[in-house]
Write a protein that holds these residues in place. Structure first.
Motif, PDB file in Angstrom:
ATOM      1  N   ALA A   1      40.355  18.172  68.687  1.00 44.43           N
ATOM      2  CA  ALA A   1      41.382  18.418  69.713  1.00 44.43           C
ATOM      3  C   ALA A   1      41.421  19.902  70.112  1.00 44.43           C
ATOM      4  O   ALA A   1      41.562  20.265  71.277  1.00 44.43           O
ATOM      5  N   LEU A   2      41.315  20.760  69.072  1.00 43.44           N
ATOM      6  CA  LEU A   2      41.353  22.219  69.362  1.00 43.44           C
ATOM      7  C   LEU A   2      40.166  22.627  70.223  1.00 43.44           C
ATOM      8  O   LEU A   2      40.290  23.409  71.176  1.00 43.44           O
ATOM      9  N   ILE A   3      38.978  22.085  69.827  1.00 38.25           N
ATOM     10  CA  ILE A   3      37.771  22.445  70.599  1.00 38.25           C
ATOM     11  C   ILE A   3      37.919  21.964  72.033  1.00 38.25           C
ATOM     12  O   ILE A   3      37.571  22.687  72.986  1.00 38.25           O
ATOM     13  N   PHE A   4      38.459  20.749  72.219  1.00 35.33           N
ATOM     14  CA  PHE A   4      38.628  20.245  73.578  1.00 35.33           C
ATOM     15  C   PHE A   4      39.564  21.161  74.381  1.00 35.33           C
ATOM     16  O   PHE A   4      39.314  21.500  75.522  1.00 35.33           O
ATOM     17  N   TRP A   5      40.666  21.541  73.683  1.00 34.22           N
ATOM     18  CA  TRP A   5      41.649  22.406  74.409  1.00 34.22           C
ATOM     19  C   TRP A   5      41.058  23.765  74.771  1.00 34.22           C
ATOM     20  O   TRP A   5      41.238  24.279  75.882  1.00 34.22           O
ATOM     21  N   LEU A   6      40.307  24.308  73.812  1.00 33.29           N
ATOM     22  CA  LEU A   6      39.718  25.631  74.070  1.00 33.29           C
ATOM     23  C   LEU A   6      38.676  25.576  75.176  1.00 33.29           C
ATOM     24  O   LEU A   6      38.609  26.437  76.032  1.00 33.29           O
ATOM     25  N   VAL A   7      37.843  24.564  75.162  1.00 33.61           N
ATOM     26  CA  VAL A   7      36.800  24.454  76.198  1.00 33.61           C
ATOM     27  C   VAL A   7      37.444  24.254  77.561  1.00 33.61           C
ATOM     28  O   VAL A   7      37.048  24.876  78.556  1.00 33.61           O
ATOM     29  N   ARG A   8      38.473  23.361  77.575  1.00 39.80           N
ATOM     30  CA  ARG A   8      39.133  23.145  78.860  1.00 39.80           C
ATOM     31  C   ARG A   8      39.781  24.427  79.388  1.00 39.80           C
ATOM     32  O   ARG A   8      39.701  24.738  80.573  1.00 39.80           O
ATOM     33  N   ARG A   9      40.421  25.153  78.493  1.00 38.10           N
ATOM     34  CA  ARG A   9      41.069  26.428  78.928  1.00 38.10           C
ATOM     35  C   ARG A   9      40.046  27.459  79.405  1.00 38.10           C
ATOM     36  O   ARG A   9      40.225  28.152  80.394  1.00 38.10           O
ATOM     37  N   GLY A  10      38.898  27.554  78.693  1.00 36.33           N
ATOM     38  CA  GLY A  10      37.867  28.525  79.078  1.00 36.33           C
ATOM     39  C   GLY A  10      37.265  28.185  80.421  1.00 36.33           C
ATOM     40  O   GLY A  10      37.006  29.063  81.251  1.00 36.33           O
ATOM     41  N   VAL A  11      37.054  26.829  80.623  1.00 37.61           N
ATOM     42  CA  VAL A  11      36.455  26.430  81.908  1.00 37.61           C
ATOM     43  C   VAL A  11      37.423  26.752  83.051  1.00 37.61           C
ATOM     44  O   VAL A  11      37.019  27.237  84.115  1.00 37.61           O
ATOM     45  N   ALA A  12      38.713  26.505  82.821  1.00 34.04           N
ATOM     46  CA  ALA A  12      39.699  26.805  83.877  1.00 34.04           C
ATOM     47  C   ALA A  12      39.749  28.305  84.174  1.00 34.04           C
ATOM     48  O   ALA A  12      39.832  28.741  85.330  1.00 34.04           O
ATOM     49  N   GLN A  13      39.733  29.107  83.093  1.00 35.87           N
ATOM     50  CA  GLN A  13      39.776  30.579  83.297  1.00 35.87           C
ATOM     51  C   GLN A  13      38.525  31.053  84.022  1.00 35.87           C
ATOM     52  O   GLN A  13      38.570  31.914  84.885  1.00 35.87           O
ATOM     53  N   LEU A  14      37.369  30.452  83.691  1.00 35.67           N
ATOM     54  CA  LEU A  14      36.118  30.852  84.347  1.00 35.67           C
ATOM     55  C   LEU A  14      36.175  30.501  85.833  1.00 35.67           C
ATOM     56  O   LEU A  14      35.748  31.285  86.684  1.00 35.67           O
ATOM     57  N   ALA A  15      36.750  29.359  86.149  1.00 35.51           N
ATOM     58  CA  ALA A  15      36.854  28.962  87.559  1.00 35.51           C
ATOM     59  C   ALA A  15      37.757  29.922  88.318  1.00 35.51           C
ATOM     60  O   ALA A  15      37.471  30.313  89.450  1.00 35.51           O
TER      61      ALA A  15
END
Length: 864
Positions: free
Chosen positions: A86-100
C-alpha cells in the motif's frame, strides 16, 4: 545581459517573478524516474527496519510462548507485506502526480518565455562555438529581412555581415568566447534585399556545469538611423567649415563662467598665431587686442550683453611680431535659465585690407583737401585757363593780386586783359599753345588799372574730360625786384664782413702772442724798472686792440656765444618726467646719476635734444620692450687712453651713457650711423637726421661721442663733454690716484696687445705687481700653479678658447679668497655678461680711462 537561456533564468536559480520552484531535473524524464525510485527505496528500507525491530520485540514481550510468537510473526509478515504494497502504491502515485505537475510548470514557463522571446522588439541571436546560428527571434528576422527561422538556423553569422566586416568578426569572436562578454560591438549587416544596417551587439556566453561552451546569447540594436544622422551632422559641419574657410572666417566660443575660449584654426591664423600658442583663456584674447582698442571692445561687449543684441566690433590684433592687423568680430551672447550670460559665440573676419584701403582713401582725401587748401591759401596765384584763353579758376592769392573780390568775377574773362601790353599778352598765349610750357616775366594790370610786375610759369595739360587747359602760377615780383637791389648791397656788406672776420682771426693770433709775452714780461719787471711803463702800455694797447677785434667779429657775426654752465644730472632728471611718454610703457628706465658730477659749458636746450634723440633711437630698437639705462660719471683720459682710442683727447670729462637692450647694430650700420639721412627704418618712419644731429651738437660743444653695439645685444652711446673748472666745493677736489698696498699682485688676462700693455702700465704706475697673459688658458694655468699668490684676477669676458667666465668657474672653489674684475667691450646687458651682474661681480666696460681702472681695482681689493 543575462547569461541564461531564452527565458533569461539560470538553470539552478528560481524565476522569482513567477514563484515556480524548478528542480534541477525538470524536463528530464530519466532523472525523474531515478529520483522517484530512490525515494521509494529509501522509505521502504527505513520502514522495514523499524517494523522488524519493533514488532519482534513486542511479540516476544507479550506472549512469551514460542508457538504463539511464530504465529504472530506470520501474521506480522503478512501485514508488513500488505502495508508495504500500500505504501509503495501511495508513494508511486504521489511521485507520478508531482512529476506531471513539474512538467506542466516547465512547459508553461517555456511557453511564456518563448512568447517574450518571439515578441521582443529587440533582435536576438544565439550562436554555437563556430559562429553558426542556433536561434533568432522575429525582431532579428525583420531586421535582416528574412522570412522564416528555418532558412537561417545553422547558417554561419558571417553570411549576414557586410563583406568588409568579416575580418572584424574574425578578430572579435575568439575574444568574445574567451572573456564571455561582448559590449557595444559595432557591425554592419547586409539585409536580404541588399541594404545595409548598422547594429551594436551586446552578448554573453552560456556554459555548462563544467564550464564548457554551450551557446552565445546576443542582443542587436539597430543604430542605422543614428549613424545616418551622425554622418549628416558631420557632412553639415564639414560644409559649414568649408563655407567658413571659403569666406575666410574664424569661429570662436567664449564660455563666460569658466573664462575659457575655444578657437578654430582659422581664428588663430587671423591673430597671427597657432592653436598650440593660444592658451585658451579670455585674458590671452584681450592681451592680443591693441591697447588703444581694448576700451572700445569692452564697451561693445557690455552693450551686447546688457541689450541682448548682436556684438559688432572692429579692432587691431597685435601679432607676435609686434605688427597689428585689423579684424572684425560679430557674435551673440547665449543666456542660461537664470538670465546670466553663458557663452559668446561668433565669427571673425580679416578686414585689414579694407581698413588700410579706407586709411589710404582718407589719406588721399586728406592730401587732396590739403592740396586744395594749399592752393587756396598759397601766397602765389594759381589760375586755370581753357583753350580759348578764358579763366576757369583762380585762387585767393590770384584774386587779391588782380584786384577781384570773388572767383565769379574772373571766370569767363580773357586772361590777356590782365597783361598791360595786349601785344605781349598775345605772344604769351601763342607761346604756351606752341611749346606747352612757358616761364615769363611781364607787366600786369589790375582791375583798377594799376600795374605791377609778375613772374608766371604755365604749362598745358588735359582736364578729367580730356579737354586742353592751361595751368599757371603767378607771383607778384615787384617787391622781389626791390629786394634784389637790397641783396646786392647786402652781399657787398657780407664781403666786408668776411674780410673783417678773416682779419680779426689773423689779428687775434698776433694779439695772443703780443699780449701773452707782454704779460710774461710784466711779471718779470719790478716796479722801478724803466721799461715797465712801456710794457704796460703795450699791454693796454693790446687790450684795446682785442676789444676792436671783438667789434669786428660782432660785425661779421662770428663772435663765440657763451653757453651757460650746466649740471648734466639736472638735465637728465628734468627730462625723466616725460621719458616714459617718449619711450613707452613697455620699456623700463634705469637711471644711475654720477656722484659729485662735474659741470659742463653747454646749451641746455641742445643737450635736451641730444637726450631725446638718443632715447627715441633706443625706443625704436626695442619694439617689444626692454631696458633703457642712463648713467653719468666723471672720467679722465690720459695719454695711454688716447693711444688706445683714436677718438679720445686727454683731459677731464663728464660722461653721459645711454644703453638699450634692443636689437643692436652690425658693423655696416655702425659705419654709416652718423651720416645725415641714413636710416634703417622703413620709408616714412624716420628722416635719418636724429643721430647726425646728436653728432653735430656734441662736436659743436667740443665733446666726444663713442658707439658700441652688437647684433642682438643692444647699443651703448657714450658722450664725453669737457668738464668746467670751478671751485672745489662744487666739483670736488682732484683726487689723487689710488696707490697699491705693499705686495698686492694682479693677474691681467687680455687678448688685445695694446689694451694689455696699457692696463699693465697703469697698474704698475699705481704700485701693483702685475702678471699679464694673452688668453684664458694661460690665465687658468697660472692660477692653478700660483693662485694663492694672486690677489685679484682682471679677466676679459671674451677671449679665444677660454673666456673670463670659464676661468672663474674652474678656480673659484679652489681659491675662495681670490677677487675678480671682468672687462668687456660690449654693453652690460649682453648675453655673455649677464652672469657678471647676476652673480654680483664687477664689470668694467670698455673703453675705460686709467682713473676708472685704478679706482675700481682699489675698491674691490679693499672689500672685506
Amino acid at each position: 545581459m543575462a547569461t541564461g537561456p531564452a527565458g533569461g533564468c539560470h538553470p539552478r536559480r528560481t524565476c522569482g517573478r513567477f514563484g515556480l520552484q524548478v528542480p534541477r531535473w525538470q524536463g528530464n524524464k530519466e532523472g525523474a524516474i531515478r529520483y522517484t525510485a530512490l525515494k521509494i527505496a529509501v522509505i521502504y528500507a527505513l520502514a522495514s527496519v523499524v517494523w522488524i525491530l519493533l514488532s519482534d520485540r513486542a511479540v516476544g514481550w507479550l506472549t512469551g510462548d514460542p508457538l504463539v510468537t511464530a504465529r504472530m510473526q506470520q501474521w506480522k509478515g503478512l501485514f508488513f507485506v500488505l502495508g508495504t504494497a500500500a505504501l509503495i502504491f501511495w508513494l508511486v502515485r504521489r511521485g507520478v502526480a508531482q512529476l506531471a505537475r513539474s512538467r506542466e510548470t516547465v512547459a508553461a514557463s517555456e511557453r511564456y518565455f518563448r512568447a517574450l522571446f518571439e515578441q521582443a522588439p529587440t533582435a536576438y541571436q544565439s550562436l554555437d562555438d563556430e559562429g553558426r546560428i542556433l536561434d533568432v527571434n522575429e525582431a532579428w528576422l525583420r531586421l535582416l529581412g528574412c522570412g522564416d527561422r528555418p532558412e537561417v538556423l545553422g547558417r554561419h553569422i558571417g553570411e549576414f555581415l557586410e563583406e568588409s566586416q568579416l575580418v572584424l568578426l574574425q578578430e572579435r569572436f575568439p575574444n568574445f568566447k574567451a572573456t564571455g562578454t561582448l559590449e557595444d560591438a559595432e557591425f554592419v549587416l547586409q539585409r536580404r534585399d541588399g541594404n545595409l544596417v548598422t547594429v551594436t551587439v551586446d552578448g554573453r556566453i552560456q556554459r555548462d556545469d563544467d564550464g564548457q561552451f554551450l551557446r552565445t546569447h546576443c542582443v542587436l540594436h539597430d543604430i542605422t538611423d543614428r549613424k545616418a544622422h551622425e554622418r549628416a551632422l558631420r557632412d553639415s559641419e564639414r560644409r559649414l567649415s568649408l563655407a567658413l574657410d571659403g569666406a575666410r572666417l574664424g569661429t570662436f566660443v567664449w564660455y563666460m563662467k569658466g573664462g575659457t575660449v575655444r578657437w578654430s584654426e582659422r581664428q588663430a591664423e587671423l591673430y597671427g598665431t597657432t592653436l598650440d600658442d593660444f592658451d585658451g583663456t579670455s585674458g590671452d584674447v584681450l592681451d592680443r587686442i591693441h591697447p588703444d582698442d581694448r576700451p572700445d571692445v569692452q564697451a561693445e561687449l557690455d552693450r551686447a550683453r546688457s541689450e541682448d543684441a548682436m556684438l559688432v566690433a572692429e579692432y587691431r590684433a597685435v601679432w607676435p611680431d609686434g605688427g597689428h592687423h585689423w579684424l572684425g568680430t560679430a557674435g551673440r551672447f547665449q543666456f542660461d535659465a537664470d538670465g546670466e550670460p553663458e557663452s559668446l559665440r561668433g565669427v571673425t573676419m580679416d578686414i585689414d585690407s579694407r581698413k588700410r584701403a579706407e586709411a589710404d582713401r582718407d589719406r588721399m582725401e586728406a592730401e587732396l583737401r590739403l592740396r586744395i587748401d594749399a592752393i587756396e591759401t598759397a601766397l602765389s596765384g594759381f589760375e586755370i585757363v581753357d583753350a580759348q584763353g578764358r579763366f576757369l579758376y583762380a585762387n585767393k592769392a590770384a584774386l587779391n593780386m588782380w584786384g577781384y573780390a570773388s572767383v565769379d568775377e574772373v571766370v569767363g574773362r580773357e586772361a590777356v586783359t590782365h597783361v598791360a601790353d595786349p601785344a605781349e599778352g598775345q605772344r604769351i598765349i601763342a607761346a604756351i599753345r606752341e611749346h606747352g610750357e612757358i616761364s615769363v616775366e611781364y607787366t600786369a594790370m589790375r582791375k583798377d588799372g594799376s600795374t605791377f610786375e609778375v613772374w608766371m610759369i604755365a604749362r598745358a595739360t588735359e582736364d578729367a574730360e580730356g579737354r586742353r587747359v592751361f595751368m599757371g602760377t603767378s607771383i607778384d615780383v615787384t617787391e622781389r625786384r626791390q629786394l634784389e637791389e637790397q641783396l646786392r648791397q647786402a652781399r657787398n656788406m657780407e664781403a666786408v664782413g668776411q674780410l673783417a672776420g678773416g682779419v680779426a682771426h689773423d689779428f687775434n693770433n698776433l694779439l695772443q702772442v703780443i699780449n701773452g709775452y707782454a704779460e710774461m714780461a710784466l711779471g718779470d719787471l719790478d716796479e722801478s724798472h724803466p721799461a715797465r711803463h712801456f710794457v704796460s702800455e703795450i699791454g693796454s694797447a693790446g687790450g684795446r686792440a682785442a676789444r676792436l677785434v671783438g667789434q669786428l667779429l660782432a660785425f661779421s657775426r662770428r663772435q663765440v656765444l657763451e653757453p651757460e654752465i650746466v649740471e648734466l644730472n639736472e638735465v637728465v632728471e628734468g627730462l625723466l618726467e616725460i621719458a616714459g611718454r617718449i619711450v613707452g610703457e613697455s620699456i623700463r628706465i634705469d637711471w644711475t646719476p654720477g656722484r659729485q658730477l662735474g659741470a659742463v659749458t653747454a646749451d641746455h636746450g641742445q643737450l635736451e635734444q641730444v637726450l631725446v634723440n638718443l632715447w627715441i633711437n633706443s625706443r625704436d630698437a626695442m619694439p617689444g620692450g626692454g631696458v633703457l639705462t642712463i648713467e653719468t660719471e666723471n672720467v679722465r683720459f690720459d695719454s695711454d687712453d688716447c693711444r688706445l682710442h683714436a677718438w679720445a683727447r686727454p683731459g677731464r670729462y663728464v660722461m653721459l651713457s645711454v644703453t638699450d637692450s634692443g636689437s643692436g647694430m652690425d658693423q655696416a650700420t655702425i659705419d654709416r650711423i652718423w651720416e645725415p639721412f641714413f636710416t634703417t627704418k622703413p620709408p616714412g618712419k624716420g628722416t635719418g637726421l636724429g643721430l647726425s644731429t646728436v653728432y653735430g651738437v656734441v662736436r659743436q660743444h667740443d665733446g666726444l661721442i663713442h658707439l658700441s653695439s652688437e647684433p642682438g645685444h643692444g647699443t651703448t652711446f657714450k658722450i664725453y663733454l669737457p668738464l668746467v673748472d670751478r671751485p672745489a666745493a662744487s666739483v670736488g677736489d682732484e683726487e689723487p690716484a689710488p696707490t697699491a698696498d705693499s705686495g698686492e699682485t694682479i693677474l691681467v688676462a687680455e687678448d688685445n696687445d695694446e689694451v694689455r700693455e696699457l692696463v699693465r702700465n697703469v697698474l704698475v704706475q699705481a704700485g701693483y705687481d702685475v702678471v699679464v697673459v694673452a688668453d684664458g688658458a694661460s690665465a687658468l694655468a697660472h692660477l692653478q700653479e700660483h693662485g694663492a699668490d694672486v690677489d685679484l684676477a682682471l679677466l676679459d669676458v671674451i677671449m679665444p678658447g677660454l673666456g673670463g667666465r670659464d676661468v672663474h668657474d674652474q678656480v673659484r672653489d679652489r681659491f675662495p679668497d681670490l677677487r675678480f674684475l671682468f672687462t668687456s667691450g660690449y654693453g652690460p646687458d649682453g648675453e655673455h655678461t649677464d652672469f657678471v651682474l647676476d652673480t654680483g661681480f664687477e664689470l668694467l666696460q670698455k673703453p675705460f680711462v686709467a682713473g676708472a681702472l685704478t679706482d675700481r681695482v682699489r675698491r674691490i681689493l679693499d672689500q672685506a
